[in-house]
Design a protein around this motif. Structure first.
Motif, mmCIF file in Angstrom:
data_model
loop_
_atom_site.group_PDB
_atom_site.id
_atom_site.type_symbol
_atom_site.label_atom_id
_atom_site.label_comp_id
_atom_site.label_asym_id
_atom_site.label_seq_id
_atom_site.Cartn_x
_atom_site.Cartn_y
_atom_site.Cartn_z
ATOM 1 N N MET A 1 0.774 -1.064 -0.064
ATOM 2 C CA MET A 1 0.031 0.239 -0.310
ATOM 3 C C MET A 1 0.996 1.101 -0.164
ATOM 4 O O MET A 1 0.953 1.873 1.065
ATOM 5 N N LEU A 2 1.650 1.847 -1.045
ATOM 6 C CA LEU A 2 2.386 2.928 -1.362
ATOM 7 C C LEU A 2 2.137 3.949 -0.671
ATOM 8 O O LEU A 2 2.686 4.784 -0.745
ATOM 9 N N LEU A 3 0.322 4.586 -0.838
ATOM 10 C CA LEU A 3 -0.151 5.303 -0.843
ATOM 11 C C LEU A 3 -0.743 5.328 0.546
ATOM 12 O O LEU A 3 -1.004 6.713 1.065
ATOM 13 N N SER A 4 -0.725 4.535 1.354
ATOM 14 C CA SER A 4 -0.544 4.778 2.586
ATOM 15 C C SER A 4 0.089 3.988 3.611
ATOM 16 O O SER A 4 0.714 3.056 3.596
ATOM 17 N N PRO A 5 1.003 4.921 3.910
ATOM 18 C CA PRO A 5 2.086 4.870 5.107
ATOM 19 C C PRO A 5 1.957 4.184 6.069
ATOM 20 O O PRO A 5 1.607 4.709 6.443
ATOM 21 N N GLN A 6 2.699 3.282 6.272
ATOM 22 C CA GLN A 6 2.596 2.438 7.917
ATOM 23 C C GLN A 6 3.316 2.582 9.414
ATOM 24 O O GLN A 6 3.044 2.726 9.866
ATOM 25 N N TRP A 7 4.669 3.416 8.556
ATOM 26 C CA TRP A 7 5.545 4.044 9.938
ATOM 27 C C TRP A 7 6.112 5.227 9.534
ATOM 28 O O TRP A 7 5.220 6.218 8.797
ATOM 29 N N LEU A 8 7.758 5.091 9.497
ATOM 30 C CA LEU A 8 7.740 6.264 8.855
ATOM 31 C C LEU A 8 8.393 7.501 7.799
ATOM 32 O O LEU A 8 8.340 8.381 8.353
#
Length: 356
Positions: free
Chosen positions: A113-120
């Motif tokens: 999910m490259l458009l939904s950043p998970q962390w940093l």
């Protein structure tokens, strides 16, 4: 015949390194790495106290500085090219790599999910959005008040995590305030009386966090959930009041910390100029230690000693990741020149087009 408006080749002077700002970057980067390390021990009271204290202001601190350094952004050719090379490309690399690592070890996320950043990488997405909207915040009559209203209101509605929009809008006031900071305001913070007051204030806030943090819901400090969403579960008024308190506290602690930052050039100035690489790389270190070697689970049994040891290790790792050799190795990856992607500056003026 109609002609498109040309993109300015360069309307802004290249950045000159300022010792004070690089010193500030160095110290806040230490807080970032320590805070992310303590996330692994947040269930323990000693770690939770330090975690809450750091998270109350470390991102407001970082964001305000980012706003100040971006105050001259106008979208000229050099600035656009730098946004792509230092924000877009690093975002894609970092987010892809971190999601692949977590998927390898824990099976999530199922799909990238490259458009939904998970962390940093959320911060890179935020800087991208804030930078592009800088001219708007410079043009509005009441930009700070507007940004505060947006921050308070965003927790009332469902906002998708596209490019970390809930956090981008939540933290927005700190960026806008940074845009409207001036050298004189920073100099005012350097007064002896202000610095003494700041030291006392930060000490008192730490003591309060140490005593009461076990009673607080730490998810408020993440700035990403709706007010009525678990685990916050707050009504509209309570939610806005809580976020308003966090805005005031974050701003007060940020100014207090900024007043204590040394003005003179030192070894922290040199390292502070390389915080970019430390920010992008320290997440990999934490994930590998966590998933591959189970370091945090193994040392948790030692309680407070584990917390102190992890904080010391975080400082060591952060300093290592700000060294010249790391910058030399990773600059071509995280700051590519991209000469193949962009036209030469003299060719940026669009050709005239003839309408039918």
């Amino acid at each position: 015949m109609s002609e498109l408006a040309p993109l300015p080749v360069s309307t802004s002077t290249p950045k000159v390194r300022v010792a004070y700002l690089d010193n500030a970057r160095y110290w806040v980067m230490l807080l970032v790495v320590i805070g992310h390390t303590l996330t692994q021990f947040v269930a323990m009271d000693p770690a939770r106290a330090v975690y809450v204290w750091i998270y109350a202001f470390h991102m407001p601190f970082f964001i305000l500085i980012s706003g100040y350094t971006a105050r001259h952004y106008v979208g000229d050719f050099r600035q656009v090219r730098r946004i792509v090379s230092t924000l877009v490309i690093p975002y894609l690399i970092t987010e892809t790599a971190l999601q692949l690592i977590t998927r390898h070890y824990v099976g999530e996320p199922d799909h990238l999910m490259l458009l939904s950043p998970q962390w940093l990488a959320w911060f890179l997405a935020a800087l991208f959005i804030w930078r592009l909207t800088t001219p708007i915040w410079r043009a509005l009559k009441y930009p700070i008040a507007t940004s505060i209203l947006i921050s308070l209101a965003v927790g009332l509605i469902e906002v998708p995590n596209v490019l970390a929009l809930p956090k981008v809008l939540g933290f927005l006031p700190f960026y806008v305030i940074g845009l409207h900071m001036s050298r004189d305001r920073f100099e005012w913070l350097a007064q002896t009386s202000v610095r003494i007051t700041s030291a006392v204030f930060l000490t008192v806030t730490f003591i309060i966090c140490y005593v009461y943090s076990r009673l607080w819901e730490t998810d408020w400090l993440l700035w990403k959930q709706r007010y009525d969403e678990a685990p916050l579960r707050a009504g509209p008024l309570e939610g806005m009041l809580q976020r308003g308190e966090l805005l005031l506290l974050g701003l007060a602690m940020t100014f207090a910390a900024l007043s204590l930052v040394p003005r003179r050039r030192s070894w922290t100035t040199v390292l502070g100029g390389r915080t970019f690489y430390c920010y992008l790389l320290h997440g990999y270190v934490i994930l590998i230690l966590k998933f591959q070697f189970d370091v945090f689970d193994r040392v948790e049994q030692y309680g407070g000693y584990a917390v102190i040891g992890s904080m010391i290790a975080a400082v060591v790792v952060a300093n290592l990741l700000m060294t010249a050799i790391v910058a030399k190795v990773f600059r071509p990856i995280f700051e590519p020149r991209l000469t193949w992607m962009f036209r030469p500056p003299e060719q940026v003026t669009p050709k005239t087009s003839q309408s039918a």
